[in-house]
Design a protein around this motif. Structure first.
Motif, PDB file in Angstrom:
ATOM      1  N   CYS A  10       0.820  -1.220   0.000  1.00  0.00           N
ATOM      2  CA  CYS A  10       0.000   0.000   0.000  1.00  0.00           C
ATOM      3  C   CYS A  10       0.855   1.273   0.000  1.00  0.00           C
ATOM      4  N   THR A  11       0.450   2.233  -0.813  1.00  0.00           N
ATOM      5  CA  THR A  11       1.096   3.560  -0.821  1.00  0.00           C
ATOM      6  C   THR A  11       0.043   4.667  -0.698  1.00  0.00           C
ATOM      7  N   ARG A  12      -1.030   4.363   0.028  1.00  0.00           N
ATOM      8  CA  ARG A  12      -2.127   5.332   0.122  1.00  0.00           C
ATOM      9  C   ARG A  12      -1.758   6.572   0.929  1.00  0.00           C
ATOM     10  N   CYS A  13      -0.783   6.465   1.837  1.00  0.00           N
ATOM     11  CA  CYS A  13      -0.403   7.665   2.592  1.00  0.00           C
ATOM     12  C   CYS A  13       1.122   7.805   2.661  1.00  0.00           C
ATOM     13  N   GLN A  14       1.549   8.937   3.213  1.00  0.00           N
ATOM     14  CA  GLN A  14       2.976   9.286   3.209  1.00  0.00           C
ATOM     15  C   GLN A  14       3.832   8.351   4.067  1.00  0.00           C
ATOM     16  N   LEU A  15       3.204   7.595   4.971  1.00  0.00           N
ATOM     17  CA  LEU A  15       4.003   6.685   5.800  1.00  0.00           C
ATOM     18  C   LEU A  15       4.670   5.601   4.951  1.00  0.00           C
ATOM     19  N   SER A  16       4.159   5.379   3.749  1.00  0.00           N
ATOM     20  CA  SER A  16       4.779   4.394   2.855  1.00  0.00           C
ATOM     21  C   SER A  16       6.196   4.821   2.460  1.00  0.00           C
ATOM     22  N   LEU A  17       6.498   6.096   2.586  1.00  0.00           N
ATOM     23  CA  LEU A  17       7.816   6.604   2.167  1.00  0.00           C
ATOM     24  C   LEU A  17       8.906   6.290   3.181  1.00  0.00           C
ATOM     25  N   ARG A  21       8.446  -2.006   6.481  1.00  0.00           N
ATOM     26  CA  ARG A  21       7.454  -3.012   6.086  1.00  0.00           C
ATOM     27  C   ARG A  21       6.075  -2.594   6.548  1.00  0.00           C
ATOM     28  N   VAL A  22       5.087  -2.947   5.770  1.00  0.00           N
ATOM     29  CA  VAL A  22       3.699  -2.795   6.215  1.00  0.00           C
ATOM     30  C   VAL A  22       3.440  -3.889   7.258  1.00  0.00           C
ATOM     31  N   VAL A  23       2.956  -3.487   8.423  1.00  0.00           N
ATOM     32  CA  VAL A  23       2.668  -4.454   9.489  1.00  0.00           C
ATOM     33  C   VAL A  23       1.168  -4.750   9.452  1.00  0.00           C
ATOM     34  N   VAL A  79      -4.320   0.248  14.131  1.00  0.00           N
ATOM     35  CA  VAL A  79      -5.161   1.159  13.360  1.00  0.00           C
ATOM     36  C   VAL A  79      -4.415   1.656  12.121  1.00  0.00           C
ATOM     37  N   VAL A  80      -3.135   1.921  12.290  1.00  0.00           N
ATOM     38  CA  VAL A  80      -2.286   2.382  11.190  1.00  0.00           C
ATOM     39  C   VAL A  80      -1.223   1.309  10.956  1.00  0.00           C
ATOM     40  N   LYS A  81      -1.055   0.909   9.722  1.00  0.00           N
ATOM     41  CA  LYS A  81      -0.260  -0.292   9.431  1.00  0.00           C
ATOM     42  C   LYS A  81       1.223  -0.021   9.180  1.00  0.00           C
ATOM     43  N   CYS A  82       1.603   1.259   9.062  1.00  0.00           N
ATOM     44  CA  CYS A  82       3.011   1.583   8.818  1.00  0.00           C
ATOM     45  C   CYS A  82       3.548   2.475   9.937  1.00  0.00           C
ATOM     46  N   LYS A  96      -7.294   8.147   8.909  1.00  0.00           N
ATOM     47  CA  LYS A  96      -8.443   8.079   8.003  1.00  0.00           C
ATOM     48  C   LYS A  96      -8.092   7.326   6.713  1.00  0.00           C
ATOM     49  N   THR A  97      -6.889   7.570   6.203  1.00  0.00           N
ATOM     50  CA  THR A  97      -6.497   6.938   4.939  1.00  0.00           C
ATOM     51  C   THR A  97      -6.275   5.447   5.106  1.00  0.00           C
ATOM     52  N   CYS A  98      -5.780   5.051   6.274  1.00  0.00           N
ATOM     53  CA  CYS A  98      -5.510   3.629   6.527  1.00  0.00           C
ATOM     54  C   CYS A  98      -6.765   2.869   6.955  1.00  0.00           C
ATOM     55  N   ARG A  99      -7.775   3.570   7.374  1.00  0.00           N
ATOM     56  CA  ARG A  99      -8.958   2.968   7.969  1.00  0.00           C
ATOM     57  C   ARG A  99      -9.619   1.848   7.146  1.00  0.00           C
ATOM     58  N   PRO A 100      -9.723   2.007   5.821  1.00  0.00           N
ATOM     59  CA  PRO A 100     -10.379   0.934   5.058  1.00  0.00           C
ATOM     60  C   PRO A 100      -9.718  -0.432   5.239  1.00  0.00           C
ATOM     61  N   TRP A 101      -8.415  -0.446   5.504  1.00  0.00           N
ATOM     62  CA  TRP A 101      -7.743  -1.736   5.728  1.00  0.00           C
ATOM     63  C   TRP A 101      -8.237  -2.384   7.020  1.00  0.00           C
ATOM     64  N   LEU A 102      -8.349  -1.589   8.059  1.00  0.00           N
ATOM     65  CA  LEU A 102      -8.868  -2.127   9.325  1.00  0.00           C
ATOM     66  C   LEU A 102     -10.317  -2.573   9.146  1.00  0.00           C
TER      67      LEU A 102
HETATM   68 FE1  SF4 Z   1      -1.188   2.376   3.373  1.00  0.00          FE
HETATM   69 FE2  SF4 Z   1      -1.914   2.471   5.921  1.00  0.00          FE
HETATM   70 FE3  SF4 Z   1       0.661   2.218   5.300  1.00  0.00          FE
HETATM   71 FE4  SF4 Z   1      -0.586   4.518   4.886  1.00  0.00          FE
HETATM   72  S1  SF4 Z   1      -0.215   3.562   6.893  1.00  0.00           S
HETATM   73  S2  SF4 Z   1       0.774   3.464   3.440  1.00  0.00           S
HETATM   74  S3  SF4 Z   1      -2.641   3.827   4.304  1.00  0.00           S
HETATM   75  S4  SF4 Z   1      -0.984   0.718   4.878  1.00  0.00           S
END
Ligand code: SF4
Ligand code: URA
Length: 181
Positions: A10-17, A21-23, A79-82, A96-102
């Protein structure tokens, strides 16, 4: 609808930068408990699993002692995966951006009860507006599943035995819920 298979990239929000790893989180689809924290810390960002650092050690010791529940019997996520840089609190927009995953996980997993850890998770999941001091240990319902909020184990690591005592009492509320259902 999001496809959970795409969460790991996922790269939906800036935490992807800044994340390693996505947890995503993991556990049985019908666990005793769904445990929801705030966001990964350093250990989790490196290891790829939620609550594998010091907070997790305390958390799962308390769950075992108060509920007799092991990590393997829980679905554990955040709640937030990164990981937010320097472990700062996730922003409103990141949450809010990560919410759909939860939401996908909540739709997939059918726990007997839900436990949220700390303000961020308890607000996001149960919609609490008051601080933790006012809402911990209160039983709420989410989609027909009972839930309880308690302090984040990181707060207990900082705050010491008095916070741990409150967490133990909150977990005792959860134990009554599990015993009764
Ligand atoms: Fe995607 Fe959530 Fe990671 Fe943001 S925190 S990049 S929305 S998985
Ligand atoms: N703190 C959290 O909220 N979640 C983790 O996975 C680890 C520490």
């Amino acid at each position: 609808m999001l496809d959970l298979n795409e969460l790991a990239t996922c790269t939906r929000c800036q935490l992807s930068l800044t994340r390693q790893r996505v947890v995503i989180g993991s556990g049985p689809n019908t666990p005793q408990l769904m445990v929801i924290g705030e966001a990964p810390g350093r250990s989790e960002d490196e290891g790829g699993e939620p609550f594998i650092g010091r907070s997790g050690q305390l958390l799962f010791r308390l769950l075992l002692e108060e509920l007799g529940v092991t990590r393997r019997e829980c679905f554990v996520t955040n709640v937030v995966k990164c990981r937010p840089p320097q472990n700062r609190t996730p922003t409103f927009l990141e949450i809010k951006t990560c919410r759909p995953w939860l939401d996908e996980q909540l739709a997939l997993v059918t726990p007997r009860a839900i436990l949220t850890l700390g303000n961020t998770a308890s607000r996001a999941v149960f919609g609490f507006a008051s601080p933790m001091g006012a809402v911990h240990g209160r039983v709420v319902q989410l989609g027909g599943v009972p839930g309880v909020a308690t302090y984040h184990p990181a707060a207990a690591l900082r705050g010491g035995s008095s916070v741990v005592q409150v967490m133990r009492r909150d977990l005792a509320v959860l134990r009554q819920l599990l015993d009764a259902s």
